[in-house]
Design an enzyme around this catalytic site. Sequence first.
Site, PDB file in Angstrom:
ATOM      1  N   HIS A  23       0.819  -1.219   0.000  1.00  0.00           N
ATOM      2  CA  HIS A  23       0.000   0.000   0.000  1.00  0.00           C
ATOM      3  C   HIS A  23       0.855   1.271   0.000  1.00  0.00           C
ATOM      4  O   HIS A  23       0.331   2.367  -0.224  1.00  0.00           O
ATOM      5  CB  HIS A  23      -0.927   0.030   1.212  1.00  0.00           C
ATOM      6  N   ASP A  44      -2.613 -10.624  -2.340  1.00  0.00           N
ATOM      7  CA  ASP A  44      -3.192 -10.100  -1.109  1.00  0.00           C
ATOM      8  C   ASP A  44      -4.650  -9.744  -1.380  1.00  0.00           C
ATOM      9  O   ASP A  44      -5.008  -9.316  -2.479  1.00  0.00           O
ATOM     10  CB  ASP A  44      -2.422  -8.857  -0.667  1.00  0.00           C
ATOM     11  N   HIS A  95      -6.310  -7.301  -0.482  1.00  0.00           N
ATOM     12  CA  HIS A  95      -6.461  -5.872  -0.759  1.00  0.00           C
ATOM     13  C   HIS A  95      -5.615  -5.488  -1.971  1.00  0.00           C
ATOM     14  O   HIS A  95      -4.517  -6.017  -2.166  1.00  0.00           O
ATOM     15  CB  HIS A  95      -6.021  -5.038   0.448  1.00  0.00           C
ATOM     16  N   ASP A 108      -4.271 -12.837   3.583  1.00  0.00           N
ATOM     17  CA  ASP A 108      -5.535 -12.414   4.174  1.00  0.00           C
ATOM     18  C   ASP A 108      -6.745 -12.800   3.333  1.00  0.00           C
ATOM     19  O   ASP A 108      -7.881 -12.499   3.706  1.00  0.00           O
ATOM     20  CB  ASP A 108      -5.544 -10.902   4.456  1.00  0.00           C
TER      21      ASP A 108
END
Length: 508
Positions: free
Chosen positions: A228, A264, A266, A355
């Site tokens: 991120h 991931d 996200h 995740d």
Amino acid sequence: MTLEDMYNARYNFDEDDDDSDWEPSEKQIEVLKWFCVNCTMINVEDVGNCEVCGEHRESGILSHGFFASPYLPLEDVNQDELPVTEDSEDSCKQSSLSSSTAVGFDERMLLHTEVVMKSHPHPERPDRLRTIAASLATAGIFPGKCYPIPAREITREELQMVHSEENIEAVDNTKRMHASYFTPDTYANEHSACAARLAAGLCADLASAIYSGRVKNGFALVRPPGHHAGVKQAMGFCLHNNAAIAASAAQAAGAKKVLIVDWDVHHGNGTQEIFERSKSVLYISLHRHEGGRFYPGTGAADEVGSMGAEGYCVNIPWSRGGVSDNDYIFAFEQVVLPIALDFNPDLTIISAGFDAARGDPLGCCDVTPAGYASMTQMLSALSGGKLLVILEGGYNLRSISSSATAVIKVLLGESPTIDIENTVPSKAGLRSVLDVLKIQMNFWPTLEANFTKLHSEWGPYAFQDTREQSKKRRRTGLPIWWRWGRKRLLYRILSKQLRTKSSCNFSC
């Protein structure tokens, strides 16, 4: 909602009730609560196992990793279920360094932790690395079968290849603060800058070692995560972008083309931002998106790169949670591998967030360790086997440790147990893949055959209920009083015209 919002909504810890008329009783009732070491969820009753994930409150997961029983306390671990391991020194001598799997890890990264005490533990916590390390040690994998990479802090010059001075200075300034925050969910303490530089340094050195052939492949057991973190900003638990720094290091070592696959749950908005104008780094991300409602809101299928690099950013956005092995493997077969083979990278990097694993409290998806192992094996066929796996997210300790161990076993040469033949995706997963194919085949012609075949065989099935919903919306889109109003208006107009015409005829 943040985790804190979820807890407060469920247990009402932050209720601001009027207690002006409250008088303490002689015997106050104390509500006992404890936080699950595995998933961080709160338990308010006097029970031995977590109500959410079932983990025992005195679980031995931090000592033995996922090999510890989730239902029994530490002292009751069944030693018969633990794997039989080889002697570390003997196993290291059996293979040369060039055929070894390298692992990057340093205990100083455990010092990066949230100082401020809140109503629940932060999901990105040191126990994530402790549990994976315990699982690898219990399995005799590391130390044992893998070669350790010595850690060093990344240099400022190396960071400048990826990040602006704004990001570098902001992270570096945290060394002089006991506790600080970049965003409400992205913390730092006095040790965070060192941890971030160690993580980046390990990823850079692993990428260089793998590309040059000094080691076969590698796993970066690092934190804080990185995908991120963009050119300027630290966010989403991430300070420096480890995958981007690894790609830059590989290019400095001579790699012409680098592939980054980000699984991931996200979207890696930071990695996309850094390379969105580059044709030498291909970024492919599979993530929950839900029309931009899932964090961080970026990563739609039509985000394809810019400034001449269109097609070098490939987003596979899932429209819902619960996505499973079949959806991921199907997307790999239809989109990821065809594009990757066409790109023909010199090094492949996986931004390996776990995740999306079954049981994760943030991802809420259903990917199993065998699923992650299968995706790793598919990618290991690229770049002559030069593959670097970098840890990103993953917040259920049992899920992240079992998944990471399964991935490292593939790096060591073991085959995954899952059968990927005749993989059938969910209807939502099929739609997502078809949407991506329709967009990306404009840049990767090799995808056109896949799109045509899937659309002819599965198209009616994939979009059946969407057509029905569209018809239903057309039928019910206008309120009944409006539809009847339009008919009444038409009737009045026609009636008036008829009356006028009759009157004229009569007069004539």
